[in-house]
Design a protein around this motif. Structure first.
Motif, PDB file in Angstrom:
ATOM      1  N   ALA A   1      31.961  32.115  13.457  1.00 33.98           N
ATOM      2  CA  ALA A   1      32.714  30.662  13.111  1.00 33.98           C
ATOM      3  C   ALA A   1      32.908  29.868  14.611  1.00 33.98           C
ATOM      4  CB  ALA A   1      34.105  31.031  12.660  1.00 33.98           C
ATOM      5  N   ALA A   2      33.225  30.810  15.603  1.00 29.22           N
ATOM      6  CA  ALA A   2      33.246  30.119  17.095  1.00 29.22           C
ATOM      7  C   ALA A   2      32.218  29.674  17.536  1.00 29.22           C
ATOM      8  CB  ALA A   2      33.912  31.226  18.049  1.00 29.22           C
ATOM      9  N   ALA A   3      30.796  30.015  17.037  1.00 32.76           N
ATOM     10  CA  ALA A   3      29.496  29.458  17.404  1.00 32.76           C
ATOM     11  C   ALA A   3      29.282  28.174  16.525  1.00 32.76           C
ATOM     12  CB  ALA A   3      28.420  30.649  17.150  1.00 32.76           C
ATOM     13  N   ASP A   4      30.133  27.805  15.510  1.00 24.67           N
ATOM     14  CA  ASP A   4      29.608  26.709  14.943  1.00 24.67           C
ATOM     15  C   ASP A   4      30.369  25.288  15.494  1.00 24.67           C
ATOM     16  OD1 ASP A   4      28.079  26.060  12.304  1.00 24.67           O
ATOM     17  OD2 ASP A   4      29.988  24.982  12.129  1.00 24.67           O
ATOM     18  N   ALA A   5      29.688  24.195  16.134  1.00 24.83           N
ATOM     19  CA  ALA A   5      30.396  23.392  16.619  1.00 24.83           C
ATOM     20  C   ALA A   5      30.808  22.478  15.577  1.00 24.83           C
ATOM     21  CB  ALA A   5      29.177  22.512  17.433  1.00 24.83           C
ATOM     22  N   GLU A   6      30.149  22.343  14.400  1.00 28.85           N
ATOM     23  CA  GLU A   6      30.839  21.568  13.269  1.00 28.85           C
ATOM     24  C   GLU A   6      32.241  22.083  12.855  1.00 28.85           C
ATOM     25  OE1 GLU A   6      29.519  19.912   8.882  1.00 28.85           O
ATOM     26  OE2 GLU A   6      27.928  20.670  10.253  1.00 28.85           O
ATOM     27  N   LEU A   7      32.179  23.372  12.585  1.00 28.41           N
ATOM     28  CA  LEU A   7      33.594  24.014  12.169  1.00 28.41           C
ATOM     29  C   LEU A   7      34.628  23.502  13.412  1.00 28.41           C
ATOM     30  CD1 LEU A   7      35.136  25.659  10.353  1.00 28.41           C
ATOM     31  CD2 LEU A   7      34.335  27.556  11.459  1.00 28.41           C
ATOM     32  N   CYS A   8      34.231  23.936  14.556  1.00 26.08           N
ATOM     33  CA  CYS A   8      35.198  23.804  15.478  1.00 26.08           C
ATOM     34  C   CYS A   8      35.735  22.110  15.532  1.00 26.08           C
ATOM     35  CB  CYS A   8      34.649  24.123  16.924  1.00 26.08           C
ATOM     36  SG  CYS A   8      34.474  25.963  16.980  1.00 26.08           S
TER      37      CYS A   8
ATOM     38  N   GLU B   1      34.531  24.586   2.864  1.00 30.63           N
ATOM     39  CA  GLU B   1      33.075  24.350   2.834  1.00 30.63           C
ATOM     40  C   GLU B   1      32.399  24.842   4.004  1.00 30.63           C
ATOM     41  OE1 GLU B   1      32.955  20.462   1.032  1.00 30.63           O
ATOM     42  OE2 GLU B   1      33.720  21.186  -0.681  1.00 30.63           O
ATOM     43  N   ARG B   2      32.878  24.428   5.092  1.00 27.79           N
ATOM     44  CA  ARG B   2      32.009  24.719   6.191  1.00 27.79           C
ATOM     45  C   ARG B   2      31.961  26.349   6.464  1.00 27.79           C
ATOM     46  NH1 ARG B   2      27.322  23.723   8.101  1.00 27.79           N
ATOM     47  NH2 ARG B   2      27.144  24.844  10.102  1.00 27.79           N
ATOM     48  N   LEU B   3      33.113  26.968   6.207  1.00 21.58           N
ATOM     49  CA  LEU B   3      33.251  28.334   6.389  1.00 21.58           C
ATOM     50  C   LEU B   3      32.526  29.154   5.269  1.00 21.58           C
ATOM     51  CD1 LEU B   3      37.133  28.939   6.972  1.00 21.58           C
ATOM     52  CD2 LEU B   3      35.312  29.698   8.756  1.00 21.58           C
ATOM     53  N   ASP B   4      32.209  28.527   4.197  1.00 23.44           N
ATOM     54  CA  ASP B   4      31.387  29.127   3.015  1.00 23.44           C
ATOM     55  C   ASP B   4      29.993  29.016   3.706  1.00 23.44           C
ATOM     56  OD1 ASP B   4      30.193  29.517   0.804  1.00 23.44           O
ATOM     57  OD2 ASP B   4      30.902  27.900  -0.218  1.00 23.44           O
ATOM     58  N   ALA B   5      29.561  27.905   4.129  1.00 29.38           N
ATOM     59  CA  ALA B   5      28.196  27.573   4.739  1.00 29.38           C
ATOM     60  C   ALA B   5      27.699  28.578   5.606  1.00 29.38           C
ATOM     61  CB  ALA B   5      28.190  26.189   5.081  1.00 29.38           C
ATOM     62  N   ILE B   6      28.672  28.928   6.637  1.00 29.18           N
ATOM     63  CA  ILE B   6      28.567  29.822   7.651  1.00 29.18           C
ATOM     64  C   ILE B   6      28.711  31.259   7.204  1.00 29.18           C
ATOM     65  CG2 ILE B   6      29.440  30.667   9.961  1.00 29.18           C
ATOM     66  CD1 ILE B   6      30.765  28.139  10.150  1.00 29.18           C
ATOM     67  N   LEU B   7      29.168  31.531   6.455  1.00 33.64           N
ATOM     68  CA  LEU B   7      29.528  33.178   6.168  1.00 33.64           C
ATOM     69  C   LEU B   7      28.729  33.511   4.706  1.00 33.64           C
ATOM     70  CD1 LEU B   7      33.299  33.279   6.690  1.00 33.64           C
ATOM     71  CD2 LEU B   7      31.124  33.898   8.296  1.00 33.64           C
ATOM     72  N   ASP B   8      28.476  32.688   3.687  1.00 41.27           N
ATOM     73  CA  ASP B   8      27.931  33.228   2.653  1.00 41.27           C
ATOM     74  C   ASP B   8      26.410  33.571   2.857  1.00 41.27           C
ATOM     75  OD1 ASP B   8      28.078  33.580  -0.358  1.00 41.27           O
ATOM     76  OD2 ASP B   8      26.517  32.279  -0.570  1.00 41.27           O
ATOM     77  N   ASP B   9      26.192  34.781   2.630  1.00 43.79           N
ATOM     78  CA  ASP B   9      24.919  35.578   2.663  1.00 43.79           C
ATOM     79  C   ASP B   9      24.517  35.674   4.201  1.00 43.79           C
ATOM     80  OD1 ASP B   9      22.938  36.979   1.394  1.00 43.79           O
ATOM     81  OD2 ASP B   9      21.724  35.457   1.371  1.00 43.79           O
ATOM     82  N   ALA B  10      25.509  35.781   5.249  1.00 43.20           N
ATOM     83  CA  ALA B  10      25.342  35.474   6.587  1.00 43.20           C
ATOM     84  C   ALA B  10      24.572  36.936   6.998  1.00 43.20           C
ATOM     85  CB  ALA B  10      26.483  35.067   7.268  1.00 43.20           C
ATOM     86  N   ALA B  11      23.992  36.933   7.960  1.00 38.33           N
ATOM     87  CA  ALA B  11      23.272  38.292   8.555  1.00 38.33           C
ATOM     88  C   ALA B  11      24.225  38.572   9.836  1.00 38.33           C
ATOM     89  CB  ALA B  11      21.943  38.065   8.826  1.00 38.33           C
ATOM     90  N   LEU B  12      25.445  39.028   9.586  1.00 43.08           N
ATOM     91  CA  LEU B  12      26.458  39.020  10.784  1.00 43.08           C
ATOM     92  C   LEU B  12      26.089  40.493  11.615  1.00 43.08           C
ATOM     93  CD1 LEU B  12      29.589  37.794   9.383  1.00 43.08           C
ATOM     94  CD2 LEU B  12      27.726  36.542  10.515  1.00 43.08           C
TER      95      LEU B  12
END
Length: 136
Positions: free
Chosen positions: A16-23, A86-97
């Motif tokens: 989440a911290a790496a996503d400029a749009e979310l921030c 919705e941005r959190l959904d886009a970042i996290l859903d099926d993410a390879a963390l």
């Protein structure tokens, strides 16, 4: 070794911290907390309830986690809260963390729900996530 719950939270925070749009949606920096800081003004998000159940196999020790992230926004801010969710959904859903001491098998957003708090009139949008992790 880090617990699977803390390992997943750490990986979510990193992504989440790496996503400029979310921030940008959150006012310029990531505002995702375990508890709201004193005097914090919305928009911010909180980790909410979590449940980790044994998901071990004959060969691998693992956990199935059910967790929530709640986005809070000011009165009249439903659009903002939904945009953050919705941005959190886009970042996290099926993410390879990458998790500390654990391997993420899968991560899915299973539900997004919103409502207005009767007492504060703040909007809150809840993301429900399901993750399966194995000990690395």
């Amino acid at each position: 070794m880090t617990s699977p719950v803390l390992a997943l939270r750490g990986a979510i925070l990193d992504a989440a911290a790496a996503d400029a749009e979310l921030c940008a949606l959150m006012g310029g920096s990531l505002r995702l907390y375990d508890e709201p800081p004193r005097g914090a003004a919305p928009v911010y998000a909180l980790f909410s309830d979590v449940r980790a159940a044994d998901w071990s196999t004959d060969r691998e020790r693992g956990h199935e986690q059910s967790l929530g992230i709640v986005v809070w926004s000011e009165p009249g801010g439903a659009r903002t809260a939904l945009a953050v969710a919705e941005r959190l959904d886009a970042i996290l859903d099926d993410a390879a963390l990458t998790l500390d001491g654990h391997r993420l098998v899968n991560l899915r957003v299973t539900e997004i729900s919103g409502e207005r708090d009767k007492d504060t009139r703040l909007t809150r949008v809840t993301l429900r996530l399901r993750a399966v992790t194995e000990v690395a």
